[in-house]
Design a protein around this motif. Structure first.
Motif, PDB file in Angstrom:
ATOM      1  N   LEU A 160       0.830  -1.202   0.000  1.00 46.62           N
ATOM      2  CA  LEU A 160       0.000   0.000   0.000  1.00 46.62           C
ATOM      3  C   LEU A 160       0.861   1.248   0.000  1.00 46.62           C
ATOM      4  O   LEU A 160       0.669   2.151  -0.827  1.00 46.62           O
ATOM      5  CB  LEU A 160      -0.921  -0.009   1.223  1.00 46.62           C
ATOM      6  CG  LEU A 160      -1.659   1.309   1.525  1.00 46.62           C
ATOM      7  CD1 LEU A 160      -2.615   1.659   0.398  1.00 46.62           C
ATOM      8  CD2 LEU A 160      -2.404   1.216   2.851  1.00 46.62           C
ATOM      9  N   HIS A 212     -10.151   6.138   3.392  1.00 50.24           N
ATOM     10  CA  HIS A 212      -9.533   6.409   2.087  1.00 50.24           C
ATOM     11  C   HIS A 212      -9.479   5.121   1.278  1.00 50.24           C
ATOM     12  O   HIS A 212      -9.097   4.066   1.784  1.00 50.24           O
ATOM     13  CB  HIS A 212      -8.124   6.971   2.264  1.00 50.24           C
ATOM     14  CG  HIS A 212      -8.077   8.248   3.033  1.00 50.24           C
ATOM     15  ND1 HIS A 212      -8.350   9.472   2.465  1.00 50.24           N
ATOM     16  CD2 HIS A 212      -7.821   8.485   4.337  1.00 50.24           C
ATOM     17  CE1 HIS A 212      -8.256  10.414   3.384  1.00 50.24           C
ATOM     18  NE2 HIS A 212      -7.930   9.848   4.532  1.00 50.24           N
ATOM     19  N   VAL A 257      -9.829   8.201  -7.252  1.00 52.60           N
ATOM     20  CA  VAL A 257      -8.803   7.512  -6.472  1.00 52.60           C
ATOM     21  C   VAL A 257      -7.949   6.730  -7.463  1.00 52.60           C
ATOM     22  O   VAL A 257      -8.281   6.660  -8.649  1.00 52.60           O
ATOM     23  CB  VAL A 257      -9.418   6.541  -5.438  1.00 52.60           C
ATOM     24  CG1 VAL A 257     -10.288   7.281  -4.450  1.00 52.60           C
ATOM     25  CG2 VAL A 257     -10.220   5.446  -6.131  1.00 52.60           C
ATOM     26  N   HIS A 304      -7.960   3.010  -1.960  1.00 59.88           N
ATOM     27  CA  HIS A 304      -6.766   2.937  -2.790  1.00 59.88           C
ATOM     28  C   HIS A 304      -6.873   1.729  -3.725  1.00 59.88           C
ATOM     29  O   HIS A 304      -7.570   0.758  -3.438  1.00 59.88           O
ATOM     30  CB  HIS A 304      -5.502   2.765  -1.937  1.00 59.88           C
ATOM     31  CG  HIS A 304      -5.450   3.630  -0.728  1.00 59.88           C
ATOM     32  ND1 HIS A 304      -4.962   4.921  -0.758  1.00 59.88           N
ATOM     33  CD2 HIS A 304      -5.834   3.409   0.549  1.00 59.88           C
ATOM     34  CE1 HIS A 304      -5.039   5.440   0.458  1.00 59.88           C
ATOM     35  NE2 HIS A 304      -5.560   4.549   1.268  1.00 59.88           N
ATOM     36  N   ASP A 305      -6.150   1.794  -4.827  1.00 61.11           N
ATOM     37  CA  ASP A 305      -5.973   0.626  -5.709  1.00 61.11           C
ATOM     38  C   ASP A 305      -7.290  -0.034  -6.096  1.00 61.11           C
ATOM     39  O   ASP A 305      -7.451  -1.252  -5.996  1.00 61.11           O
ATOM     40  CB  ASP A 305      -5.062  -0.415  -5.049  1.00 61.11           C
ATOM     41  CG  ASP A 305      -3.681   0.138  -4.799  1.00 61.11           C
ATOM     42  OD1 ASP A 305      -3.258   1.013  -5.567  1.00 61.11           O
ATOM     43  OD2 ASP A 305      -3.030  -0.287  -3.838  1.00 61.11           O
ATOM     44  N   LEU A 358       1.506   4.390  -2.662  1.00 64.43           N
ATOM     45  CA  LEU A 358       1.231   5.778  -2.285  1.00 64.43           C
ATOM     46  C   LEU A 358       2.472   6.650  -2.383  1.00 64.43           C
ATOM     47  O   LEU A 358       2.374   7.846  -2.656  1.00 64.43           O
ATOM     48  CB  LEU A 358       0.674   5.828  -0.854  1.00 64.43           C
ATOM     49  CG  LEU A 358      -0.681   5.175  -0.610  1.00 64.43           C
ATOM     50  CD1 LEU A 358      -1.027   5.238   0.870  1.00 64.43           C
ATOM     51  CD2 LEU A 358      -1.764   5.857  -1.426  1.00 64.43           C
TER      52      LEU A 358
END
Length: 337
Positions: free
Chosen positions: A14, A250, A301, A252-253, A18
């Motif tokens: 992760l 949040h 995102v 992500h991915d 980022l």
């Protein structure tokens, strides 16, 4: 592999996504200035900021219970002893109220990370989507100088234009560039329609294995209607972080499937009046004579679509015979330039 280690690797992956320019290391060893030994750190993040070395340490705990005050105190000691600039504490089951109060005092981030890759850490997510479909009636005609091809067997790739003779675009690109971006939708949305003189644009068109100048031609567009829908879709994969101190989340991915992509430019989804969330995915569809010419995806995102696809700018094309021909022609033109 133990689930605890899997959780650490999930966290490392992760933060690498980022912080692509940082050095992210799983199972690192950082020197302890007090004990004069190296301390094991689940994940370290190292980078330079204005010439200064920055160290962030992350401890990931896959506990069966919430992390308590003792866990926060122990981590604070590690932060001090390794002279880290920041500490991030991640626990799969969250934190006690006392632990969060103390972590906030120490300026330690407290997160929980969920991932669809492992059901143990999965949380059910629905992705809010905004779909806008613009429909037109379209008629076009072009004249090329093909005298040197007389008597030869040739192949014509329909609607494959170019501004520079190498990068291939479609009719939707021409409409976007020469009408919508310059004059806005109001210039298109009118009963009489609009005609574009293609002969005055210095355009090229694919013909056989080359791009030939467009000597003359037109593009007639008549606006039909626009429809907007909001709805939720299910993702294939995602990583989701919950910040327990800031009380925020949040995403992500994000990954959606190719089947979902196909559904997004169909009429499968109906408008859902209960969707109040800000769209994470926007899909803008340009539909001419009931044929999808162009589809633009914008993720708010980090996101992608799995499957046999080619991405040109923000346009996503499914690989079929026509697209493969365009890709190969574009490759040949750039090699010969």
């Amino acid at each position: 592999m133990k689930l605890g280690k899997e959780y650490e690797i999930l966290i490392a992956n992760l933060y690498q996504s980022l912080e692509p320019n940082a050095e992210v290391t799983h199972d690192d060893y950082i020197f302890d200035e007090t004990a004069k030994i190296k301390r094991q750190i689940d994940v370290s993040i190292k980078y330079k900021l204005a010439g200064v070395d920055i160290l962030i340490i992350v401890q990931a705990k896959d506990y069966k219970h919430k992390a308590n005050v003792t866990v926060v105190d122990q981590f604070k000691t590690v932060i001090n002893d390794t002279k880290a600039n920041k500490g991030i504490l991640i626990c799969s089951k969250g934190f006690s109220d006392a632990a969060l109060t103390k972590a906030a005092f120490y300026n330690i981030e407290c997160l929980t990370v969920h991932s669809a890759l492992n059901k143990k850490w999965e949380t059910i997510l629905k992705i809010p989507v905004k779909q806008v479909v613009h429909e037109f009636y379209l008629d076009s005609n072009i004249i090329l100088n093909i005298a040197h091809k007389a008597g030869k067997q040739v192949e014509f790739i329909d609607q494959a234009y170019s501004y520079n003779g190498t990068d291939i675009i479609g009719i939707s690109d021409i409409i976007l560039d020469h009408i919508i971006k310059k004059m806005g939708w109001s210039h298109v949305i009118r009963p009489q329609g609009i005609t574009i003189d293609l002969g005055k644009m210095n355009l090229y068109h694919a013909f056989d294995n080359e791009m030939l100048p467009v000597e003359n031609g037109y593009l007639k567009i008549k606006y039909k209607k626009s429809t907007t829908k909001k709805f939720y879709i299910d993702p294939v994969n995602y990583t989701y972080t919950s910040d327990h101190i800031k009380k925020s989340g949040h995403l992500h991915d994000l990954t959606i499937s190719e089947k979902t992509l196909e559904d997004l430019y169909s009429d499968k989804y109906v408008n859902d009046k209960n969707v109040k969330d800000k769209p994470i995915l926007s899909a803008i569809v340009y539909k001419f004579n009931d044929w999808i010419f162009h589809m633009i995806f914008e993720f708010s995102v980090m996101g992608k679509i799995e499957g046999n696809l080619v991405i040109k700018d923000k346009m996503i094309l499914q690989v079929n015979d026509r697209v493969e021909k365009i890709i190969e022609l574009e490759r040949m033109l750039k090699m010969n330039k």
